[in-house]
Design a protein around this motif. Structure first.
Motif, PDB file in Angstrom:
ATOM      1  N   GLU A 126       0.832  -1.203   0.000  1.00  0.00           N
ATOM      2  CA  GLU A 126       0.000   0.000   0.000  1.00  0.00           C
ATOM      3  C   GLU A 126       0.862   1.247   0.000  1.00  0.00           C
ATOM      4  OE1 GLU A 126      -2.951  -2.409   2.987  1.00  0.00           O
ATOM      5  OE2 GLU A 126      -1.116  -1.372   3.561  1.00  0.00           O
ATOM      6  N   LEU A 158      -5.297   6.389  -1.856  1.00  0.00           N
ATOM      7  CA  LEU A 158      -4.516   5.223  -1.486  1.00  0.00           C
ATOM      8  C   LEU A 158      -4.394   4.282  -2.684  1.00  0.00           C
ATOM      9  CD1 LEU A 158      -6.086   4.363   2.010  1.00  0.00           C
ATOM     10  CD2 LEU A 158      -4.264   5.988   1.448  1.00  0.00           C
ATOM     11  N   CYS A 200      -2.845   0.203  -3.772  1.00  0.00           N
ATOM     12  CA  CYS A 200      -2.398  -1.098  -3.277  1.00  0.00           C
ATOM     13  C   CYS A 200      -2.106  -1.976  -4.477  1.00  0.00           C
ATOM     14  CB  CYS A 200      -3.464  -1.721  -2.395  1.00  0.00           C
ATOM     15  SG  CYS A 200      -3.106  -3.419  -1.894  1.00  0.00           S
ATOM     16  N   TRP A 228     -10.823  -2.458   0.707  1.00  0.00           N
ATOM     17  CA  TRP A 228     -10.142  -1.659   1.723  1.00  0.00           C
ATOM     18  C   TRP A 228     -10.883  -1.794   3.043  1.00  0.00           C
ATOM     19  CZ3 TRP A 228      -5.523   0.655   1.003  1.00  0.00           C
ATOM     20  CH2 TRP A 228      -5.091   0.851  -0.325  1.00  0.00           C
ATOM     21  N   CYS A 283      -5.425  -2.884   2.624  1.00  0.00           N
ATOM     22  CA  CYS A 283      -6.061  -3.457   1.437  1.00  0.00           C
ATOM     23  C   CYS A 283      -6.106  -4.970   1.579  1.00  0.00           C
ATOM     24  CB  CYS A 283      -5.351  -3.051   0.166  1.00  0.00           C
ATOM     25  SG  CYS A 283      -3.733  -3.758  -0.081  1.00  0.00           S
ATOM     26  N   GLY A 330      -2.536  -6.247   2.979  1.00  0.00           N
ATOM     27  CA  GLY A 330      -1.387  -5.368   2.945  1.00  0.00           C
ATOM     28  C   GLY A 330      -0.899  -5.076   4.359  1.00  0.00           C
TER      29      GLY A 330
END
Length: 123
Positions: free
Chosen positions: A6, A20, A22, A36, A95, A114
């Motif tokens: 991420e 964001l 990922c 998420w 994520c 993540g």
């Protein structure tokens, strides 16, 4: 064998925006749902948004109209555009992906997470 990395967290003022990202890597055959989640201090991890390979999305009520999830299947990447951020959005964002990995004919499926990225909304 599979990693989710991420990026994009940080400190932002109320009303601001962050995006964001990922990216998944490894011996990936297929990625199904991606999503998420977030976890605030002393609270349980909660769903923020999910997206299917075809683009069907689902959002938590608390973020509807403010957050947008998207994905680039070719890049194996999922995004979360966060607008009109509020202090209560402060959390570590994770994520998640449902991944089928390996080499033929030894495919396996697993859910991966993540490492998390901190989002802080404060003036």
């Amino acid at each position: 064998q599979v990693q989710l990395v991420e990026s994009g967290g940080g400190l932002v003022q109320p009303g601001g925006s962050l995006r964001l990202s990922c990216a998944a890597s490894g011996s990936i055959f297929r990625i199904d749902a991606m999503g998420w989640y977030r976890q605030a201090p002393e609270k349980e991890r909660e769903l923020v948004a999910t997206i299917t390979p075809g683009g069907t999305t689902n959002y938590a009520d608390s973020v509807k109209g403010r957050f947008t999830i998207s994905r680039d299947n070719a890049k194996k990447t999922v995004y979360l555009q966060m607008n009109s951020l509020k202090p209560e959005d402060t959390a570590v964002y994770y994520c998640n992906a449902d991944v089928t990995y390996g080499t033929f004919p030894y495919y396996r499926a697993n859910k991966y997470w993540g490492q998390g990225t901190q989002v802080t909304v404060s003036s």
